[in-house]
Design a protein around this motif. Structure first.
Motif, mmCIF file in Angstrom:
data_model
loop_
_atom_site.group_PDB
_atom_site.id
_atom_site.type_symbol
_atom_site.label_atom_id
_atom_site.label_comp_id
_atom_site.label_asym_id
_atom_site.label_seq_id
_atom_site.Cartn_x
_atom_site.Cartn_y
_atom_site.Cartn_z
ATOM 1 N N ALA A 272 20.691 -42.548 7.060
ATOM 2 C CA ALA A 272 20.443 -41.992 5.729
ATOM 3 C C ALA A 272 19.512 -40.789 5.768
ATOM 4 N N ARG A 273 18.887 -40.545 6.923
ATOM 5 C CA ARG A 273 17.911 -39.464 7.000
ATOM 6 C C ARG A 273 18.314 -38.370 7.998
ATOM 7 N N ILE A 274 19.521 -38.462 8.534
ATOM 8 C CA ILE A 274 19.987 -37.433 9.464
ATOM 9 C C ILE A 274 20.053 -36.093 8.749
ATOM 10 N N ARG A 275 19.465 -35.098 9.347
ATOM 11 C CA ARG A 275 19.399 -33.773 8.720
ATOM 12 C C ARG A 275 20.387 -32.794 9.357
ATOM 13 N N TYR A 276 20.491 -32.801 10.665
ATOM 14 C CA TYR A 276 21.319 -31.816 11.358
ATOM 15 C C TYR A 276 22.568 -32.466 11.922
ATOM 16 N N ALA A 277 23.499 -32.780 11.047
ATOM 17 C CA ALA A 277 24.819 -33.270 11.426
ATOM 18 C C ALA A 277 25.790 -32.762 10.379
ATOM 19 N N SER A 283 25.880 -30.341 5.422
ATOM 20 C CA SER A 283 24.825 -30.248 6.426
ATOM 21 C C SER A 283 23.477 -30.153 5.720
ATOM 22 N N ASN A 284 22.419 -30.146 6.524
ATOM 23 C CA ASN A 284 21.070 -30.010 5.992
ATOM 24 C C ASN A 284 20.781 -31.071 4.927
ATOM 25 N N ASP A 285 20.041 -30.679 3.885
ATOM 26 C CA ASP A 285 19.651 -31.628 2.851
ATOM 27 C C ASP A 285 20.843 -32.149 2.061
ATOM 28 N N TYR A 286 21.901 -31.344 1.920
ATOM 29 C CA TYR A 286 23.062 -31.795 1.174
ATOM 30 C C TYR A 286 23.743 -32.962 1.876
#
Length: 397
Positions: A272-277, A283-286
């Motif tokens: 739930a907290r992956i940022r760079y995938a 990607s990112n916050d979206y």
């Protein structure tokens, strides 16, 4: 236009007629439920506190019936909805287990001020609109406030029967009282809920009186109590889990977009907290916030599949780790409209809005920030929440 005095404007009453200043209690900290499995410095920080170095994708406001956002609302206020089926006494039993830590008047008085670049408008409020700040936070190892990873405003409009959710980008470069200009998520680490609420209210000129805060370690613990979740995952998400969490998840077959894995609380939390995938979620916050909504929806589906005794046991055990200043009367009000929520329309908005910010700005000692047109975003937000055609802020609160 003349500038508003620096003192905090008088508060409106909530839909029940309860003023913000009433029933304030000294703040007390929720008990931390330590999973002893997450390396906060080597794993979480690289995703959560890194700079906004990638471009944000534009996102349009969505309007729809039902969906995940309503389910999130129902989950957050399950204690109130339980009153409808479990009886008045059971409601009070559940409500008594909430951490009713409150922000004090003296705390807020220390933080009330008009930022230098904010429009000199009155703080907007409406008796038919209930604004609740939803925070997903980290606590430091010593129990002190960390940073707020999720800053979302839920606005319940009983007149138009609409639920509006506003996501505030955590790297927004704003003036924080007693701190100076910094990223929005620094407000929580410097002054907890009170400073975060006041920072948003000061800058965006909209009334925020209530909050619900959840620590992420407790989020993982409740998933473990549910027996884990079956999560459809993209190849990029599987790779991120394997590289950072030491898991050995297989990848989707050729031509497949996802593969379902059974994840425990620790792996669900990281997912739930992956940022760079980059995947179908973005990607990112979206992408990260979309995965958060996915996990919450899976939790709701799992709860629905459980028998009433098991589901109530999880709610009962989890409530002490939910911090809020919602009173019993406000929870009962939410319970009273709970049955009609399925008929409420849902709208979402990101602030700063598309084409009103620059995420390529770098500030010495802080890193990449999201620089924004504050007056333009105040206008957009007030129109979104209250339907203001006149953005001059001439109304009183």
């Amino acid at each position: 236009m003349s500038r508003q005095p620096t003192g905090r404007p008088a508060r409106r009453t909530d839909p029940l007629g309860t003023s913000r200043a009433s029933n304030r209690q000294p703040a007390r900290r929720a008990v931390s439920w330590d999973t002893q499995e997450i390396d906060r410095y080597n794993v979480v920080d690289r995703d959560i506190y890194s700079d906004s170095s990638m471009r944000f994708r534009s996102r349009r406001r969505r309007r729809k019936k039902g969906g995940c956002l309503k389910k999130i609302l129902i989950l957050l206020f399950s204690v109130a909805l339980a009153a409808m089926g479990g009886g008045f006494l059971y409601f009070h039993l559940l409500a008594s287990r909430l951490d009713r830590s409150d922000v004090t008047s003296s705390q807020l008085a220390n933080y009330t001020q008009l930022p230098s670049d904010a429009p000199a408008w009155n703080v907007k409020s409406d008796d038919s609109v209930m604004n609740i700040l939803l925070l997903g936070v980290d606590e430091n190892d010593d129990g002190s406030d960390g940073r707020s990873d999720t800053n979302m405003l839920m606005s319940i409009d009983s007149k138009s029967k609409t639920i509006r959710l506003v996501s505030f980008l955590r790297d927004s470069y704003l003036e924080i009282p007693t701190v100076g200009k910094n990223k929005l998520n620094a407000a929580y680490s410097n002054g907890g809920v009170a400073l975060t609420m006041q920072t948003l209210e000061n800058n965006y000129r909209i009334n925020i009186d209530q909050y619900v805060s959840v620590d992420f370690d407790n989020f993982a613990a409740v998933i473990d109590k549910m027996g884990g979740l079956d999560v459809p995952m993209s190849k990029a998400a599987c790779q991120a889990e394997n590289e950072n969490m030491g898991s050995h998840l297989s990848y989707p077959a050729a031509g497949e977009k996802s593969i379902t894995h059974h994840l425990n609380g620790k792996l669900c939390l990281y997912y739930a907290r992956i940022r760079y995938a980059t995947d179908s979620f973005g990607s990112n916050d979206y992408g990260r916030t979309a995965r958060q909504r996915q996990v919450v929806e899976l939790m709701i589906q799992k709860m629905k599949s459980m028998n009433l005794v098991s589901a109530n046991k999880i709610v009962y055990d989890y409530l002490p780790y939910v911090k809020t200043n919602l009173s019993d009367s406000q929870l009962l009000y939410l319970a009273s409209i709970g049955a009609s929520l399925s008929g409420y329309e849902t709208e979402t908005q990101q602030i700063p809005a598309t084409d009103t910010f620059d995420d390529t700005v770098s500030v010495k000692g802080i890193g990449k920030v999201v620089s924004l047109d504050l007056e333009k975003n105040c206008t957009i937000l007030r129109q979104f929440l209250y339907g203001d055609e006149d953005s001059s802020g001439s109304d009183s609160d």
